[in-house]
Design a protein around this motif. Structure first.
Motif, mmCIF file in Angstrom:
data_model
loop_
_atom_site.group_PDB
_atom_site.id
_atom_site.type_symbol
_atom_site.label_atom_id
_atom_site.label_comp_id
_atom_site.label_asym_id
_atom_site.label_seq_id
_atom_site.Cartn_x
_atom_site.Cartn_y
_atom_site.Cartn_z
ATOM 1 N N MET A 109 -17.782 -81.957 -82.659
ATOM 2 C CA MET A 109 -16.963 -83.149 -82.873
ATOM 3 C C MET A 109 -17.614 -84.138 -83.844
ATOM 4 S SD MET A 109 -15.636 -85.872 -79.986
ATOM 5 C CE MET A 109 -17.301 -86.506 -79.683
ATOM 6 N N ASP A 110 -18.867 -84.519 -83.591
ATOM 7 C CA ASP A 110 -19.522 -85.545 -84.408
ATOM 8 C C ASP A 110 -20.042 -84.988 -85.732
ATOM 9 O OD1 ASP A 110 -19.042 -87.381 -82.437
ATOM 10 O OD2 ASP A 110 -21.114 -87.469 -81.702
ATOM 11 N N ALA A 111 -20.360 -85.930 -86.642
ATOM 12 C CA ALA A 111 -20.974 -85.600 -87.938
ATOM 13 C C ALA A 111 -20.150 -84.590 -88.733
ATOM 14 C CB ALA A 111 -22.408 -85.092 -87.737
ATOM 15 N N ARG A 112 -18.862 -84.896 -88.909
ATOM 16 C CA ARG A 112 -17.971 -83.993 -89.635
ATOM 17 C C ARG A 112 -17.438 -84.640 -90.911
ATOM 18 N NH1 ARG A 112 -15.648 -79.574 -88.009
ATOM 19 N NH2 ARG A 112 -15.806 -79.322 -90.270
ATOM 20 N N THR A 113 -17.183 -83.781 -91.881
ATOM 21 C CA THR A 113 -16.563 -84.165 -93.145
ATOM 22 C C THR A 113 -15.155 -83.597 -93.192
ATOM 23 O OG1 THR A 113 -18.686 -84.171 -94.300
ATOM 24 C CG2 THR A 113 -16.716 -83.939 -95.663
ATOM 25 N N TYR A 114 -14.230 -84.374 -93.731
ATOM 26 C CA TYR A 114 -12.828 -83.945 -93.802
ATOM 27 C C TYR A 114 -12.171 -84.521 -95.049
ATOM 28 C CZ TYR A 114 -13.088 -88.338 -91.200
ATOM 29 O OH TYR A 114 -13.422 -89.605 -90.782
ATOM 30 N N ALA A 115 -10.979 -84.065 -95.349
ATOM 31 C CA ALA A 115 -10.287 -84.466 -96.576
ATOM 32 C C ALA A 115 -9.881 -85.935 -96.535
ATOM 33 C CB ALA A 115 -9.051 -83.594 -96.792
ATOM 34 N N SER A 116 -9.977 -86.575 -97.683
ATOM 35 C CA SER A 116 -9.530 -87.968 -97.830
ATOM 36 C C SER A 116 -8.008 -88.032 -97.823
ATOM 37 C CB SER A 116 -10.059 -88.545 -99.132
ATOM 38 O OG SER A 116 -9.447 -89.792 -99.431
ATOM 39 N N TRP A 117 -7.473 -89.092 -97.278
ATOM 40 C CA TRP A 117 -6.019 -89.249 -97.285
ATOM 41 C C TRP A 117 -5.512 -89.932 -98.541
ATOM 42 C CZ3 TRP A 117 -9.040 -93.168 -95.494
ATOM 43 C CH2 TRP A 117 -8.634 -94.474 -95.703
ATOM 44 N N TYR A 118 -6.393 -90.605 -99.297
ATOM 45 C CA TYR A 118 -5.935 -91.347 -100.467
ATOM 46 C C TYR A 118 -6.498 -90.829 -101.790
ATOM 47 C CZ TYR A 118 -10.444 -93.798 -100.693
ATOM 48 O OH TYR A 118 -11.775 -94.105 -100.807
#
Length: 416
Positions: A332-341
């Motif tokens: 769960m913690d310390a994750r990278t994900y796609a930007s919404w903007y």
């Protein structure tokens, strides 16, 4: 003449009162915020066409140049997203930076702790963890499996998941533009570089589980139940090979308005062999889903670096959480994900929420379905517990048992 003026005055006052009442009612019921429902034509689902009811707007998220270190936020920690921190001095702020949230647009100062590398942290956070990438290397990527995601408005353009997105509908959605949460959960599920199941397809429904009223949002989970039923309707239209097998909803329920209808909708989905993963899995599946925590730079594939997630660690160490036989833990913690903007950008959060764990588990189920198309949710849950691990963690000179931690490789190997 006097009576004529009085007549006009009464008409004017009456019209003004009616207008005021109308404006007041309009304000109470959400003002300019109006929920939208929009569906894709049945034929497009039958023919397997990629269709979006609408494409959401997205806007740059830019903040002023920061002249001082911001106050921390309960959810986002030290929030530096879109900020220019080039004038700040973080040299002695190692502890503060351990709870940072930042993105590709963050401008960093030269004065940083020697052990803190934003680029390395961002890249490390893309790894789903616990050996998921080793399964990818074997070709187990969720290919041929369809996932439905019910969440906030989504920016469909990000290359992290754009090729996976098959449809985009609205069901009582009040969002006026793309939201952070939508891009995050979609990329964590099926993203090319940060997703658990990058080969899976996504059918997306943007929904607002309530209505905007004076004083804030008034929750109504009937919309959540309706969204589940809509996925089941879509499934009736899809070819057999493309049918949705798992629904991911990063929301829980207990006694809110519509909660009973959600329970009933999940039972209907279970009857059709569709796994509905929420943050309240105990209500329909008899187990508690929880998220693992780790530090920013530790190896996501090393199970020994994990502990309880940041937001619930205090409860864990106080002994108020349930035992390992009923709790299933995933990263769960310390994750990278796609930007919404930013169509090319990413965001990193040191502390995650249970929302991230829901998508992780949905992606894991998709990987298993690629291996065993006949696998049921109940068999998946049982096997996850049977093959999972319980490990000892130390905190404040005491030892604690943490589990059951999912073991992706052992789980896949246990399938027929």
């Amino acid at each position: 003449m006097k009576y004529q003026k009085m007549k006009y005055f009464i008409i004017f006052v009456g019209a003004a009162l009616l207008l005021a009442v109308g404006v007041f009612v309009w304000f109470l019921t959400g003002g300019f915020v109006r929920a939208v429902t929009g569906q894709i034509a049945d034929e497009d689902y039958r023919e397997g066409n990629r269709k979006y009811y609408r494409r959401e707007q997205y806007f740059p998220y830019k903040r002023d140049v920061l002249s001082e270190i911001p106050e921390t936020d309960e959810n986002m920690g030290l929030d530096l997203r879109g900020g220019d921190a080039s004038a700040l001095d973080f040299t002695e702020e190692t502890e503060l930076l351990s709870r940072v949230t930042f993105d590709s647009s963050t401008v960093w100062p030269e004065k940083l702790p020697k052990t803190f590398s934003p680029d390395d942290i961002m890249e490390n956070g893309k790894n789903p963890g616990l050996g998921i990438r080793a399964l990818h290397e074997k070709g187990i990527i969720g290919e041929g499996v369809s996932i439905a995601i019910i969440d906030q408005a989504l920016n469909p353009e990000h290359p992290e998941y754009a090729d996976n997105l098959m449809s985009y509908e609205l069901l009582h959605c009040s969002d006026q533009a793309a939201q952070m949460h939508g891009s995050a959960v979609t990329s964590l599920a099926v993203g090319k570089t940060c997703g658990v199941a990058p080969g899976a397809k996504v059918y997306y429904i943007a929904s607002t589980f309530g209505s905007h009223r004076i004083g804030g949002m008034k929750m109504d989970l009937n919309y959540m139940a309706d969204s589940i039923d809509r996925v089941l309707e879509i499934n009736e239209l899809l070819p057999e090979s493309q049918k949705i097998r798992v629904i991911s909803i990063s929301r829980g329920f207990s006694s809110e308005k519509g909660a009973d209808e959600v329970r009933k909708a999940i039972e209907r989905a279970k009857e059709e062999g569709v796994f509905v993963i929420t943050t309240s899995t105990e209500a329909n599946y008899g187990f508690v889903l929880a998220g693992l925590g780790k530090e920013q730079t530790t190896d996501p594939d090393d199970v020994s670096v994990y502990g309880p997630g940041h937001f619930w660690s205090e409860a864990f160490y106080s002994g108020s959480t349930q035992n390992a036989s009923s709790v299933l833990l995933v990263p769960m913690d310390a994750r990278t994900y796609a930007s919404w903007y930013d169509p090319e950008g990413y965001e990193f959060a040191s502390s995650g929420g249970l929302s991230w764990s829901v998508l992780w588990l949905a992606g894991m189920y998709a990987l298993c379905l690629q291996v065993d198309r006949e696998l049921t949710p109940e068999e998946f849950i049982r096997t996850a517990f049977d093959t999972g691990t319980v490990q000892t963690v130390e905190y404040d000179k005491r030892e604690y048992k943490l589990g059951t931690i999912i073991d992706p490789a052992a789980l896949v190997n246990a399938l027929p």
